[in-house]
Design a protein around this motif. Structure first.
Motif, PDB file in Angstrom:
ATOM      1  N   ASP A   1     120.297  19.538 -91.040  1.00 20.30           N
ATOM      2  CA  ASP A   1     120.403  18.731 -89.844  1.00 20.30           C
ATOM      3  C   ASP A   1     119.401  18.076 -89.619  1.00 20.30           C
ATOM      4  O   ASP A   1     118.177  18.323 -90.387  1.00 20.30           O
ATOM      5  CB  ASP A   1     120.986  19.720 -88.748  1.00 20.30           C
ATOM      6  CG  ASP A   1     122.170  20.213 -88.885  1.00 20.30           C
ATOM      7  OD1 ASP A   1     122.983  19.930 -89.749  1.00 20.30           O
ATOM      8  OD2 ASP A   1     122.334  21.407 -88.110  1.00 20.30           O
TER       9      ASP A   1
ATOM     10  N   MET B   1     127.436  21.266 -76.875  1.00 25.42           N
ATOM     11  CA  MET B   1     127.491  21.855 -78.058  1.00 25.42           C
ATOM     12  C   MET B   1     126.252  21.153 -78.913  1.00 25.42           C
ATOM     13  O   MET B   1     125.752  20.066 -78.770  1.00 25.42           O
ATOM     14  CB  MET B   1     128.884  21.433 -78.712  1.00 25.42           C
ATOM     15  CG  MET B   1     129.905  22.172 -78.301  1.00 25.42           C
ATOM     16  SD  MET B   1     131.487  21.572 -79.537  1.00 25.42           S
ATOM     17  CE  MET B   1     131.756  20.041 -78.950  1.00 25.42           C
ATOM     18  N   ASP B   2     125.694  21.903 -79.937  1.00 23.86           N
ATOM     19  CA  ASP B   2     124.540  21.507 -80.689  1.00 23.86           C
ATOM     20  C   ASP B   2     125.134  20.146 -81.487  1.00 23.86           C
ATOM     21  O   ASP B   2     126.089  20.106 -81.575  1.00 23.86           O
ATOM     22  CB  ASP B   2     124.584  22.529 -81.817  1.00 23.86           C
ATOM     23  CG  ASP B   2     123.487  23.538 -81.320  1.00 23.86           C
ATOM     24  OD1 ASP B   2     122.713  23.523 -80.589  1.00 23.86           O
ATOM     25  OD2 ASP B   2     123.659  24.853 -82.055  1.00 23.86           O
ATOM     26  N   GLY B   3     124.272  19.111 -81.213  1.00 18.94           N
ATOM     27  CA  GLY B   3     124.255  18.136 -81.712  1.00 18.94           C
ATOM     28  C   GLY B   3     124.924  16.993 -80.879  1.00 18.94           C
ATOM     29  O   GLY B   3     124.903  15.809 -80.915  1.00 18.94           O
TER      30      GLY B   3
ATOM     31  N   VAL C   1     132.567  20.236 -95.495  1.00 16.90           N
ATOM     32  CA  VAL C   1     133.441  20.667 -94.273  1.00 16.90           C
ATOM     33  C   VAL C   1     133.981  19.419 -93.898  1.00 16.90           C
ATOM     34  O   VAL C   1     133.109  18.330 -93.794  1.00 16.90           O
ATOM     35  CB  VAL C   1     132.795  21.416 -93.212  1.00 16.90           C
ATOM     36  CG1 VAL C   1     133.868  21.573 -91.906  1.00 16.90           C
ATOM     37  CG2 VAL C   1     132.306  22.605 -93.194  1.00 16.90           C
TER      38      VAL C   1
ATOM     39  N   GLY D   1     127.567  21.664 -84.394  1.00 16.61           N
ATOM     40  CA  GLY D   1     127.042  23.047 -84.642  1.00 16.61           C
ATOM     41  C   GLY D   1     127.264  23.325 -85.899  1.00 16.61           C
ATOM     42  O   GLY D   1     128.230  22.985 -86.687  1.00 16.61           O
ATOM     43  N   ASP D   2     126.231  24.338 -86.380  1.00 17.97           N
ATOM     44  CA  ASP D   2     126.307  24.903 -87.492  1.00 17.97           C
ATOM     45  C   ASP D   2     127.543  25.527 -87.712  1.00 17.97           C
ATOM     46  O   ASP D   2     127.730  26.635 -86.581  1.00 17.97           O
ATOM     47  CB  ASP D   2     124.942  25.569 -88.081  1.00 17.97           C
ATOM     48  CG  ASP D   2     123.690  24.661 -88.034  1.00 17.97           C
ATOM     49  OD1 ASP D   2     124.007  23.469 -88.187  1.00 17.97           O
ATOM     50  OD2 ASP D   2     122.516  25.058 -87.913  1.00 17.97           O
ATOM     51  N   GLY D   3     128.358  25.531 -88.770  1.00 16.46           N
ATOM     52  CA  GLY D   3     129.584  26.458 -88.487  1.00 16.46           C
ATOM     53  C   GLY D   3     130.556  26.000 -87.474  1.00 16.46           C
ATOM     54  O   GLY D   3     131.756  26.739 -87.569  1.00 16.46           O
ATOM     55  N   GLY D   4     130.425  24.953 -87.193  1.00 12.08           N
ATOM     56  CA  GLY D   4     131.311  24.463 -86.217  1.00 12.08           C
ATOM     57  C   GLY D   4     132.677  23.774 -86.856  1.00 12.08           C
ATOM     58  O   GLY D   4     132.814  23.809 -88.087  1.00 12.08           O
TER      59      GLY D   4
ATOM     60  N   ASN E   1     119.236  23.266 -84.829  1.00  9.88           N
ATOM     61  CA  ASN E   1     120.142  23.392 -83.691  1.00  9.88           C
ATOM     62  C   ASN E   1     119.432  24.360 -82.706  1.00  9.88           C
ATOM     63  O   ASN E   1     118.949  25.495 -83.174  1.00  9.88           O
ATOM     64  CB  ASN E   1     121.393  23.607 -84.065  1.00  9.88           C
ATOM     65  CG  ASN E   1     122.241  22.445 -84.494  1.00  9.88           C
ATOM     66  OD1 ASN E   1     121.964  21.354 -84.108  1.00  9.88           O
ATOM     67  ND2 ASN E   1     123.255  22.569 -85.350  1.00  9.88           N
TER      68      ASN E   1
ATOM     69  N   GLU F   1     126.994  18.863 -92.165  1.00 11.61           N
ATOM     70  CA  GLU F   1     127.775  20.245 -92.769  1.00 11.61           C
ATOM     71  C   GLU F   1     128.051  20.044 -94.078  1.00 11.61           C
ATOM     72  O   GLU F   1     128.838  18.804 -94.220  1.00 11.61           O
ATOM     73  CB  GLU F   1     129.023  20.646 -91.768  1.00 11.61           C
ATOM     74  CG  GLU F   1     128.554  21.262 -90.480  1.00 11.61           C
ATOM     75  CD  GLU F   1     127.743  22.543 -90.622  1.00 11.61           C
ATOM     76  OE1 GLU F   1     126.595  22.665 -90.153  1.00 11.61           O
ATOM     77  OE2 GLU F   1     128.684  23.407 -90.864  1.00 11.61           O
TER      78      GLU F   1
ATOM     79  N   LYS G   1     120.980  26.822 -81.668  1.00 10.62           N
ATOM     80  CA  LYS G   1     121.271  28.159 -81.901  1.00 10.62           C
ATOM     81  C   LYS G   1     120.481  28.828 -82.689  1.00 10.62           C
ATOM     82  O   LYS G   1     120.458  30.241 -82.766  1.00 10.62           O
ATOM     83  CB  LYS G   1     122.820  27.840 -83.002  1.00 10.62           C
ATOM     84  CG  LYS G   1     123.471  28.979 -83.234  1.00 10.62           C
ATOM     85  CD  LYS G   1     124.623  28.455 -84.413  1.00 10.62           C
ATOM     86  CE  LYS G   1     125.532  29.596 -84.872  1.00 10.62           C
ATOM     87  NZ  LYS G   1     126.470  29.176 -85.884  1.00 10.62           N
TER      88      LYS G   1
ATOM     89  N   GLN H   1     124.194  16.107 -87.153  1.00 12.61           N
ATOM     90  CA  GLN H   1     124.872  17.283 -87.704  1.00 12.61           C
ATOM     91  C   GLN H   1     125.444  16.999 -89.071  1.00 12.61           C
ATOM     92  O   GLN H   1     126.031  15.927 -89.141  1.00 12.61           O
ATOM     93  CB  GLN H   1     125.892  17.746 -86.853  1.00 12.61           C
ATOM     94  CG  GLN H   1     125.558  18.027 -85.413  1.00 12.61           C
ATOM     95  CD  GLN H   1     124.638  19.387 -85.231  1.00 12.61           C
ATOM     96  OE1 GLN H   1     125.059  20.515 -85.884  1.00 12.61           O
ATOM     97  NE2 GLN H   1     123.570  19.208 -84.650  1.00 12.61           N
TER      98      GLN H   1
END
Lengths: 562, 1082
Positions: free
Chosen positions: A443, A203-205, A289, B744-747, A271, A286, A273, A284
């Motif tokens: 990020d 996964m990213d990160g 969240v 991840g973005d939006g994870g 990332n 965010e 993505k 990461q």
């Protein structure tokens, strides 16, 4: 009377009927303990997840001060407002005990990371898990343990090695040699490279084989194992999964003023993505969240790089171009290339903002105004300067540059448009920011492939292979349209300058300079603000509290500290 | 010969004869008449009345009767004498024969008189002659009784004309009067001469003070009834030597209460509170002070050991009131009104002082080099003020006093109503109270409604059932600004924008406008419920054995709801926090009492269990587009966070105690208690706590009877062990879990966990052993009474989070380390200086001293990192010696600046560093004393209480050295007027300043906090009985009182006793105030 007897009997029964045997058993209902909380694969993954949080907190989001101990008193920036938190009065900043406890704070955080890794490494082999699960967990833990020890060894020199979970108090640690610590990191990282999935499969990160390879190359370098370093770096660079970004991409790709270097730092562009193949290990962040650290409703939890590094343009007084309009030239805080809600604490050194760019001042895209801001456009309609461009190289009378209110800064600390909507004073994006701004909401790269090239260049330099060193440097430089460096001109200063150009405030500069033992040398030459720099500060002190607590053995102090 | 001249009443009551014999047998030769009559009295139980002189003149007589009726026997005895007799009820009157010689008894015989009801009236007065109302008057051994009215008068109908009347009244010695044929009995009651007969609650029972062997003190609540205390704990300040009660600075809050010295490094230091026999863990602010009948304090380990593992910090036993045994209900109304203002006076900088501070911070530009004593004419201060305080034309013109705008005179209104009474089988107390306190900081509000019902009924002669219950509803709605925030704001700014709206961030920083608190919804409630249901059974067949079952229930609900449109970075934030607590206590108590000859024995056995459980839930929403529904629609928030927690713990214990006395001279108390607690580590679930104490009432020895000056003397000595419980979960390895990361973005959020505490399966409770030696003495007819106690305490197995290297991943481990000693003594002397009819003056003097010392630490050496030093008190201050401030032209070492404190190279090694720290002193007081004076003149009572804490040499020190460093925050923040920082132009200022970064060492400077305080003053007036009679009242009194009116101290700032009480905006002032009240009883 019958009734009396009955009641008496009942009462006696109550008295002698002891409580149930487990009445006094302690079972916490609000938390778990290791007996019921470190059992399943999921439990251990939760333990692994926490190491990401520890790293992010230590290097980015703890507060407005400690993450920036990796920037101040290096050759990169200096203190816009005198404070021991920003290393003014180095004697107080690095006092082994008391004050702001800077040495102890980082020491504790890094050892916490090590201990969390040790818990996994110690417990996994006997846990009821599949072999592949075990391999993966241990590889992750070893990556983090190496990351922790490498940071400790860079900052403090040889440190005590603790490689098992500690379950009873231990107070007799002794320092290992720096080389031994590096050897431990190398061993761990070899396992990590072997055990972690490739970057395309995580996964990213998440940490991955390439990130581990990058770190391995760096530790080899620190240990003077240059060929091994070259090999480790090569295995990363040669991976088809990663490459330097050379074409516009991501969220700002259509902005005609931008360029590919600028793209690397735009929101959402770190990332994989987004198409970014250059990030190796991306921290990461965010917003709003749980677990994302940053919130749009307060400063705490955000990476406050903007607050530190962007200038405090609100301080600028308009002194005269047009006396009928005396208002200040800048509305502050403002979401544009004036630096958001910067307060001018980390002023770029002349070396960082001027000297290193001289050879390619106009063609190096990393020095384009959109990336390294030196020309500001007045945004206060009430000001006489409104709409005019004000340059740090030739400021109008009354405005001093560099000064806390006005200096060239690296725009990656405050990409316009990256502030969350909640931070805008009028409720919608654009314009004035609230007083809770100050964070950098993108990020962050812990490791980026460009740095892998620079590590390999340094390793080649160590092997005295200046040709290959120059090649790697030029790969990085060419992406930014900078001219080639001649092999003859490659030396450690050049590489450190190139790291400055490429990585800037992204780099944990203190780690690099401590690794090389060049804190004193570089600061003395390029950062006159820290006039009290001395050889002592090439290493941080062992925290005095830690020496006191380790009462059954002696942790020797680094030279120069008392 | 007139019979009325000298009458001697001979009462020949035979102790065990309640019936009166009618037949007598006599045989006397030449016996004095007196002897004959006495013998008749002995045999019949009748009382005789005669004129002693007349009887003595009578010649000896011969008489011989056998089984003869009393009337005939009397006639035979008096035959030939000039005497006759009359029998009324059970009294025989011997009278002179009428001159005319006619005996008027019908049939020549005396009539047999059947006992008849007799009406007795009378008046009860105190020793000054003032009538006492509410005195209970009872016929001994019966339930016949009444109470006196507002005039002190009573009327009581007795079944016959003789008997013993008992007069009793709280605070007075009861009196027994034998009546025979009298119809008017006036009585004068004396105030309780000594507290010897006072009943003292000792834990799982009570004892007469005379028989107490431990160090147990009772609070004198009468003198503080009229003081404006919303919390019962405040009444105890200075009341009992050895009981240390901290100050109260916010509405409705509970002070810290500790006993003797500090026994623990990190454990609980608060006294254990037992309310009506049940351990009470809720806030004392839930209790209506007026409902409290008595407060007793167990100080030494020999007394506290009955509470075992929780008792090392002393035990405070609070007993609520009961309905008094009287046929008429007592209705009491008490209402008072109190003002509150800070006792210390600190104000913020005004505009000019504020600008001076900015100029002084920039002295290197504001003054002219090289000596910086002359102002620089070109210094433009407008360039230096914070940018939020200037506009296009210069500095804002305001001079706003934020402190004045955020504070006002505080008010307390207190209303209390209680109805109490008792009939044959039931006694009851029902009370309600309403307290409304508005603190001196705006929105510091406290409202309490409390209701109490205490009922007890004697169901059968062997079964008693009772309920002690209260509910208390505390409302602390309203968010108050902090004083710190009020001092922090700049006088150049105002709270409001031009349009009248609040300016949320006047500094455009993250520091909010303190007055935002006026514009939020804040709902804060604390509801307390308490019920102890008990039964008491006289166990059959075993005389003297009773069984009591206590089932105590304690509940609390804490609700805090909040919504602010300003919070969450002006996006709006709201939350609901709720917490629920419940505990029960189940105590089985057996008490056995036996007296045999001169031996008295009371044995007590207890088996009990306690379970506590707490649960809490928080929900927070941030980011509202519409906050109209506030905290009731958290789901409208864009960011929602929930969290919840819970804990429970259980206790289980046995206790046995023997109280034995012999000949009222030799006393012995021995207890043993065994405690189990869930929070004890796996290897040490149970602990045992024994104690023994003895007493010798020397004054009851015959050799002391000659020494008239000493009327009571008792020597006490005791030894015991009590514990201080660990906190729950202290020994476990705890995993901390939290939302850790988002990949991840939006994870989505992933949970992370780590081990946050090291386990320690060997963790034990702290054990305190204590020797206590005491002396109680009353001299000169109780004119002077005194108690002296010496104690020496030793606490082992101190619980402490020992600091360990962070290399382990932990910074501390909870361990048992070291030993602490506390030694001290307490003196309490009460003297009745004047005891005239109309003027009385009583003085009580309390004194206590405690010396605290760390005796031993894990590993043997000082734990510098934890500030623990062997041989020094726990509160030792380890710091630097300073010698003024570095002046401009001094030789200043690297790392220091002009204006920095000059740190002394204490160890003289040539370098100033952390090795120059040493123990400067301690925060412990050297001694405390209080003096209570009470004057009574007719209906007036005047009392005042002086209270003092003294530090002696290097004791009771507090840090009080403001210093400043040039920084944005310090430039923009306001400050305290009078604190002028060092500049070259003001070289004598003692407050350090730094033009750049802080100096390498910025030491704190300590000053003595010693003070003497006029803590309580009260004047009350009891209205005359004739006046209140017209109002159909039993009592009416008015009072005025003052609290904390004067404090004598050298300390600067708010107050020496409060936390951060120096020149510190983080502090809160101690409040002084006046109160006025009325107390009426119907």
């Amino acid at each position: 009377m019958k009734k009396t007897i009955k009641i008496t009997i009942y009462a006696l029964l109550v008295f002698f009927a002891s409580c149930k045997k487990d009445f006094l058993k302690e079972e916490p209902i609000g938390f778990l303990s290791t007996a019921n909380g470190l059992v399943t694969y999921n439990d251990f993954n939760e333990a692994a997840n926490d190491m990401y949080r520890v790293v992010r907190t230590e290097f980015y989001t703890r507060d407005e001060n400690y993450p920036f101990d990796y920037l101040y008193s290096t050759d990169l920036v200096y203190d816009g407002q005198a404070s021991t938190y920003r290393h003014t009065n180095l004697l107080a900043t690095f006092a082994p005990s008391g004050g702001n406890n800077i040495p102890l704070t980082h020491w504790s955080a890094l050892y916490k990371l090590v201990s969390e890794a040790n818990v996994i490494i110690t417990r996994v082999p006997s846990a009821n898990l599949t072999d592949s699960q075990k391999t993966l967990l241990v590889a992750k833990a070893k990556f983090f343990r190496a990351f922790g020890y490498r940071s400790l060894a860079y900052l403090y020199g040889g440190v005590p090695l603790s490689l098992e979970e500690v379950t009873t108090p231990k107070t007799d640690y002794v320092r290992a040699a720096r080389h031994e610590v590096y050897e431990q990191c190398i061993a761990d990282l070899k396992d990590a490279v072997a055990g972690l999935p490739n970057i395309g499969a995580v996964m990213d990160g998440e940490v991955n084989a390439q990130a581990a390879g990058h770190l391995l190359a760096e530790v080899y370098l620190a240990d003077g194992q240059f060929q091994n370093s070259v090999d480790a770096a090569t295995s990363v660079i040669s991976s088809p999964l990663v490459s330097l970004m050379t074409k516009r991409f991501g969220s700002g790709a259509t902005n005609a003023n931008g360029n590919v270097y600028w793209d690397l730092f735009q929101p959402g562009n770190q990332n994989r993505k987004s198409g970014n193949l250059e990030g190796l290990w991306v921290i990461q962040i965010e917003t709003d969240v749980p677990g994302g650290s940053a919130v749009s409703t307060a400063q705490a939890g955000s990476y406050l790089l903007e607050r530190q590094h962007a200038p405090y343009v609100g301080l600028l007084l308009s002194t005269g171009a047009n006396s009928s309009k005396p208002a200040d030239p800048f509305l502050w805080p403002f979401d544009n290339n004036s630096g958001g809600r910067g307060i001018g604490w980390a002023i770029s050194t002349k070396h960082f903002s001027d000297d290193i760019w001289q050879s390619d001042f106009n063609n190096d895209i990393r020095n384009a105004n959109i990336n390294f801001v030196r020309v500001f456009t007045s945004n206060n309609p009430a000001s006489a300067f409104y709409g005019q461009q004000i340059s740090v190289s030739n400021p109008p009378p009354g405005i001093t540059a560099p000064s806390r209110g006005f200096y060239a800064y690296e725009a990656k600390c405050s990409p316009p448009g990256s502030h969350p909507a909640n931070l805008f004073a009028n409720g919608t994006s654009g314009g004035l920011l609230k007083s809770t701004a100050g964070g950098t909401y993108t990020d962050q790269y812990m490791f980026r492939l460009a740095e892998t090239y620079l590590i390999r260049a340094e390793a080649y330099l160590g092997l005295n292979d200046k040709e290959d060193a120059a090649k790697d440097l030029n790969t990085v430089r060419n992406r930014s349209n900078a001219s080639d460096v001649l092999p003859a001109n490659v030396n450690i200063d050049y590489i450190l300058d190139e790291r400055m150009r490429e990585l800037g405030v992204e780099e944990k500069r203190m780690l690099t300079l401590c690794r090389l033992g060049l804190v004193y040398d570089r600061v003395k030459r390029f950062n006159p603000y820290y006039s009290d720099i001395s050889e002592t500060y090439n290493l941080w002190p062992i925290p005095a509290d830690e020496i006191e607590r380790n009462k059954d053995a002696v942790l020797t102090q680094n030279p120069g500290y008392q | 010969m007139r019979l009325t001249t000298i009458l001697i009443i001979i009462s020949t009551m035979v102790a065990n004869a309640r019936s009166y014999a009618q037949k007598v047998s006599l045989s006397f030769k030449k016996a004095p008449l007196e002897n004959v009559l006495n013998e008749i009295g002995q045999q019949t139980g009748y009382s005789f009345l005669w004129d002693q002189q007349a009887i003595k003149k009578m010649p000896p007589i011969d008489v011989s009767v056998h089984n003869t009726d009393i009337k005939d026997a009397l006639m035979i005895s008096l035959k030939g004498l000039p005497l006759t007799c009359e029998i009324h009820g059970l009294v025989v009157y011997i009278k002179e024969k009428p001159k005319d010689g006619n005996v008027t008894f019908p049939n020549g015989l005396m009539p047999m008189i059947i006992p008849q009801p007799v009406i007795i009236t009378g008046r009860v007065t105190d020793s000054t002659g003032s009538p006492l109302s509410g005195v209970s008057v009872f016929l001994k051994g019966t339930k016949t009784g009444t109470i006196t009215d507002g005039h002190g008068d009573y009327t009581l109908t007795l079944p016959e004309s003789r008997g013993i009347l008992i007069f009793s009244y709280v605070g007075y010695d009861s009196k027994e009067i034998t009546v025979s044929n009298a119809t008017v009995v006036d009585v004068r009651l004396n105030p309780v001469a000594s507290s010897l007969n006072q009943i003292v609650v000792v834990g799982y029972g009570s004892q007469k003070r005379t028989y107490v062997t431990g160090s147990i003190a009772s609070a004198n609540l009468d003198v503080v009834r009229d003081a404006p205390n919303t919390n019962i704990a405040q009444s105890l300040q200075g009341n009992i030597p050895g009981l240390n009660v901290g100050p109260v600075t916010s509405a409705g809050s509970t002070p810290t209460i500790t006993v003797r010295g500090q026994n623990t490094l990190n454990g609980n230091t608060n006294v254990l509170i037992i309310l009506d026999g049940i351990q009470y863990n809720n806030s004392l602010s839930s209790i209506n002070p007026d409902d409290i009948a008595s407060i007793d304090l167990l100080k030494d380990a020999s007394s506290t050991a009955v509470y075992g593992a929780q008792a090392a910090n002393g035990v405070l036993l609070i007993t609520s009131r009961k309905g008094a045994i009287s046929p008429k209900p007592r209705i009491n109304l008490n209402t008072s009104y109190t003002t509150q203002t800070p006792s210390g006076h600190i104000r913020p900088y005004n505009r000019q002082e504020y600008l001076d501070k900015i100029r002084d911070l920039y002295w290197d530009s504001a003054y002219l080099a090289p000596d910086y004593t002359k102002l620089n004419p070109n210094f433009d201060i407008a360039k230096f003020v914070d940018l939020t305080m200037r506009d296009g034309t210069g500095i804002l013109p305001n001079d706003f006093n934020w402190y004045n705008a955020g504070t006002k005179t505080g008010l307390i209104q207190d209303n209390q109503l209680s109805i109490s009474g008792a009939s044959n089988k039931v006694n009851y107390l029902i009370s309600g109270a309403y307290t409304n306190q508005k603190g001196f900081i705006i929105n510091d509000l406290f409202k309490r409604k409390s209701l109490r019902t205490n009922v007890e009924t004697q169901v059968t002669n062997w079964l008693k059932v009772g309920l002690q219950s209260f509910a208390s509803f505390v409302n602390q709605d309203g968010a108050e600004p902090t004083l710190k925030a009020l001092f922090q704001m700049s006088p150049l700014q105002t709270p409001y924008n031009a349009d009248g709206s609040l300016n949320p961030y006047p500094f455009n920083s993250v520091d909010p406008n303190p007055f935002l608190t006026y514009d939020v919804s804040d709902y804060e409630r604390h509801n307390y419920l308490f019920a102890n249901i008990y039964t008491e059974v006289k166990v059959p067949f075993i005389n003297g054995l009773t069984y009591r079952l206590n089932f105590g229930n304690n509940g609390r609900e804490d609700l805090h709801y909040y919504a602010s449109k300003y919070a969450g970075g002006l996006t709006g934030e709201a939350y609901k926090q709720s917490e629920n607590y419940y505990d029960y206590t189940l105590d089985n108590i057996f008490t056995y009492t036996k007296s045999y000859k001169r031996h008295n024995l009371t044995a007590t056995a207890v088996y009990g269990a306690i379970k506590r459980r707490d649960e809490s839930t928080n929900a927070t929403g941030t980011g509202f587009t519409n906050l109209a529904l506030g905290y009731n629609s958290l789901e409208l928030a864009t960011t929602q966070q929930i969290s919840s927690d819970g804990w429970q713990e259980t206790l289980n214990y046995y206790m046995g105690r023997i109280n034995y006395s012999f000949a009222d001279k030799y006393l012995l108390t021995a207890t043993i208690r065994r405690d189990g607690y869930s929070g004890f580590a796996a290897n040490h679930k149970w602990g045992t706590f024994p104690s023994v104490s003895t007493g010798w009432i020397i004054s009851n020895e015959s050799f002391m009877q000659k020494i008239k000056a000493i009327n009571y003397l008792k020597l006490r000595a005791g030894y015991g062990i009590a514990g201080n419980q660990t906190q729950r979960y202290y020994s476990l390895d705890q995993l901390t879990q939290q939302a850790a990361y988002v990949f991840g973005d939006g994870g989505s959020t992933v949970i992370g966990q780590y081990i946050s505490t090291l386990p320690n399966n060997d963790l034990k409770w702290e054990r305190t052993s204590e020797i206590n030696i005491g002396l109680d003495v009353n001299v000169i007819n109780d004119r002077i009474t005194g108690a002296f106690d010496y104690y020496s305490r030793h606490t082992n197995d101190l619980l402490f989070p020992v600091q360990i290297p962070n290399i382990t991943g932990f910074s501390t481990i909870n361990s048992n380390v070291g030993e602490i000693g506390n030694k001290g003594f307490e003196i309490s002397v009460t003297s009745k200086n004047l005891a005239e009819k109309n003027l009385k003056w009583t003085t009580t003097f309390n004194f206590s001293r405690n010396i605290n010392k760390i005796l031993k630490l894990l590993g043997g050496g000082d734990l510098v990192a934890s500030n623990l030093f062997i041989g020094k008190p726990i509160t030792a201050i380890y710091g630097y010696q300073t010698a003024g401030i570095y002046q401009l032209n001094d030789n200043i070492p690297a790392g220091y600046f002009p204006g920095s404190y000059r740190v002394v190279d204490h160890n003289k090694d040539g370098v100033v560093n952390s090795n120059d720290r040493y123990v400067l002193g301690s925060q412990d007081p050297a001694y405390r004393f209080s003096v209570l004076n009470s004057f009574q003149y007719k209906g007036f009572t005047f009392t005042f209480l002086l209270n003092s804490i003294q530090g002696g040499k290097n004791g009771y020190l507090g840090s009080n050295s403001p210093s400043i460093t040039l920084s944005d925050v310090n430039v923009r923040n306001g400050g305290i007027a009078g604190v002028k920082y060092w500049t070259p132009a003001d070289p004598t200022s003692t407050y350090a300043s730094s033009p750049g970064a802080a100096p390498t060492i910025s030491p704190s400077i300590y000053y003595s906090r010693s003070f003497v305080r006029l803590q309580d003053v009260s004047l009350s007036y009891k209205l005359s009985s004739t006046f209140i009679q017209k109002l159909h009242m039993q009592n009416l009194s008015l009072y005025v009182s003052g609290k904390n009116l004067i404090t004598w101290t050298k300390w600067k700032g708010w107050d020496p006793e409060v936390t951060n009480g120096g020149l510190d905006p983080n502090g809160r002032p101690l409040l002084m105030g006046y109160s006025f009240g009325i107390n009426a009883t119907f």
